[in-house]
Scaffold this active site. Structure first.
Site, PDB file in Angstrom:
ATOM      1  CB  SER A 151      44.978  51.246  45.107  1.00  0.00           C
ATOM      2  OG  SER A 151      44.736  49.997  45.739  1.00  0.00           O
ATOM      3  N   GLY A 152      43.863  49.155  42.904  1.00  0.00           N
ATOM      4  CA  GLY A 152      44.229  48.044  42.021  1.00  0.00           C
ATOM      5  C   GLY A 152      45.295  47.150  42.627  1.00  0.00           C
ATOM      6  N   GLY A 153      45.550  47.300  43.926  1.00  0.00           N
ATOM      7  CA  GLY A 153      46.523  46.442  44.615  1.00  0.00           C
ATOM      8  C   GLY A 153      46.222  44.977  44.379  1.00  0.00           C
ATOM      9  CG  PHE A 154      42.431  41.860  44.581  1.00  0.00           C
ATOM     10  CD1 PHE A 154      42.517  41.099  45.736  1.00  0.00           C
ATOM     11  CD2 PHE A 154      41.813  41.323  43.473  1.00  0.00           C
ATOM     12  CE1 PHE A 154      42.006  39.814  45.765  1.00  0.00           C
ATOM     13  CE2 PHE A 154      41.294  40.045  43.502  1.00  0.00           C
ATOM     14  CZ  PHE A 154      41.396  39.290  44.658  1.00  0.00           C
ATOM     15  CG  ASP A 182      45.523  46.684  49.648  1.00  0.00           C
ATOM     16  OD1 ASP A 182      45.517  46.989  48.438  1.00  0.00           O
ATOM     17  OD2 ASP A 182      44.693  45.911  50.149  1.00  0.00           O
ATOM     18  CD  GLN A 227      45.361  43.194  53.001  1.00  0.00           C
ATOM     19  OE1 GLN A 227      45.158  41.995  53.108  1.00  0.00           O
ATOM     20  NE2 GLN A 227      44.776  43.920  52.061  1.00  0.00           N
ATOM     21  N   GLY A 249      41.546  42.144  51.923  1.00  0.00           N
ATOM     22  CA  GLY A 249      42.007  40.769  52.095  1.00  0.00           C
ATOM     23  C   GLY A 249      40.955  39.821  52.637  1.00  0.00           C
ATOM     24  CG  ASP A 302      33.670  46.949  46.006  1.00  0.00           C
ATOM     25  OD1 ASP A 302      34.224  46.858  47.124  1.00  0.00           O
ATOM     26  OD2 ASP A 302      34.126  46.399  44.989  1.00  0.00           O
ATOM     27  CB  CYS A 336      10.007  43.039  37.078  1.00  0.00           C
ATOM     28  SG  CYS A 336      11.303  41.909  37.606  1.00  0.00           S
TER      29      CYS A 336
END
Ligand SMILES: [Zn+2]
Length: 406
Positions: free
Chosen positions: A89-92, A141, A189, A216, A266, A309
């Protein structure tokens, strides 16, 4: 939808069915915030064996714009990746100091392309992700920042719950009009405080999302606190739900979190490390740019079957990364992402064979045994992430400001 097929202690192997195939859990997703895993194409990621990756709907809404991706036929077509795509969502990001102007129960006010304020609401976030046509969407969030105490903290948690409820309602209403099979995950959270984490987990759990995420975390807490919070949240969620720990990507942390029952991860950890010349191996990570590797004819990791490698020496990678050659970023990223994918393959095999505890202990012992096996602390990892986000934000704002002046 999600089904558990093997259980070994708390660790489990499951299958997540999405509109673009089946992803076997536990799995790790490379991060493609701007619809690109840095230095890699969608086909490169598929060739490495990845069944999924994660992009960011907020970052994409700034550039190129949701309409651009929608017009091209969705994010799969846009970045040419045919497996499962999650969108955050990109809340962070929207709540970071680079964008945030003000937040209220309604949503988040942030600086948009022209520097004017725009409102980002839970409903808009859900609709943006339907327009991107990702397979799994995340709710908006209110990230309760580490160190934030008292009333602000509780307010952020309560707002997260109210936004989760509105997101679910909007998603249920809109899904049909987009003819979409998209899944929606809710985010809990609560930081590292047991009572808050339990409270938030309980609230998100009862809203019956397709999956649940632990938000969080990995924001500066100690490893002990992180692991404790994971245990509390995982135990309080319904066991048949898929559990996603956002932002966790160090191999040793993943191995431990899987042991607590986490299914999905992720992080920019393997890709950001690669670009800084930090190479992941079974005996920890090392810095390829060190002078000791200038004449080293061996591969990045002995026995590794990745294309880097197979074809190139440490000496070549040392040269490329020290001289900032673009190919160096790609070759190092291929190795680190191959390492992570192999790790998750080995994790799933160990669970299926009922020997996860032994695998975990052996892995951790080897991982911390290497000469240079000094694991990044959560704080340092966080610093990298913040730095990258700042650069990203700076780029977007400069770029957009200059283009709007034209
Ligand atoms: Zn390799």
């Amino acid at each position: 939808m999600f089904k558990i097929v093997h259980q070994d202690g708390k660790a489990r192997v499951g299958r997540l069915q999405t509109a673009h195939g089946t992803v076997e859990t536990p799995f790790f997703m490379p991060v493609a915030s701007k619809a690109s895993v840095k230095a890699m194409s969608g086909s490169d990621i598929e060739d490495l064996g990845y069944q999924s990756l994660i992009s960011n709907s907020f970052i994409l809404s700034l550039s190129p714009g949701i309409d651009v991706v929608e017009n091209i036929g969705g994010i799969h077509k846009f970045m040419h990746f045919n497996n499962t795509i999650f969108t955050d969502s990109g809340g962070f990001q929207v709540l970071s100091k680079d964008f945030l102007l003000k937040k209220s129960d309604k949503g988040v006010y942030f600086k948009d392309k022209s520097g004017k304020k725009s409102l980002y609401t839970p409903e808009l976030v859900v609709e943006n992700q339907l327009r991107l046509a990702s397979d799994v969407a995340m709710t908006l969030d209110d990230v309760a920042h580490f160190g934030l105490g008292g009333k602000d903290y509780v307010d952020a948690i309560k707002r997260t719950h109210a936004w989760a409820k509105r997101s679910k309602q909007a998603h249920d209403e809109l899904k049909e009009s987009y003819n979409s099979k998209q899944l929606l995950f809710g985010i809990c959270q609560g930081g590292i405080r047991e009572e808050y984490r339990r409270f938030s987990t309980h609230k998100i759990n009862e809203m019956d999302f397709d999956g649940v995420a632990l938000g969080g975390l990995v924001v500066g807490e100690s490893r002990k606190e992180l692991l404790e919070s994971i245990k509390i949240a995982v135990d309080s969620f319904d066991q048949e739900k898929i559990k996603y720990l956002m932002g966790l990507g160090s191999p040793s942390d993943i191995v431990q979190a899987v042991g607590e029952g986490v299914d999905c991860f992720d992080s920019i950890y393997p890709t950001a490390n690669a670009r800084h010349g930090s190479i992941l191996t079974k005996t920890g990570r090392y810095m390829i740019k060190k002078i000791a590797y200038k004449h080293d004819k061996g591969p990045l990791e002995e026995g590794c079957t990745c294309s880097t490698c197979t074809h190139y020496s440490k000496s070549y990678l040392h040269h490329l990364l020290r001289t900032h050659e673009l190919l160096g970023y790609k070759l190092a990223t291929i190795h680190n992402l191959h390492f992570m994918n192999q790790l998750l393959n080995n994790i799933r095999t160990a669970i299926k064979e009922g020997r996860y505890e032994i695998f975990k202990n052996e892995f951790l012992e080897a991982y911390f045994s290497g000469k240079e096996a000094k694991e990044f602390s959560s704080q340092i990892q966080r610093k990298y992430q913040e730095k990258e986000e700042q650069q990203q934000a700076k780029y977007l704002l400069t770029h957009q400001n200059s283009s709007s002046k034209k």
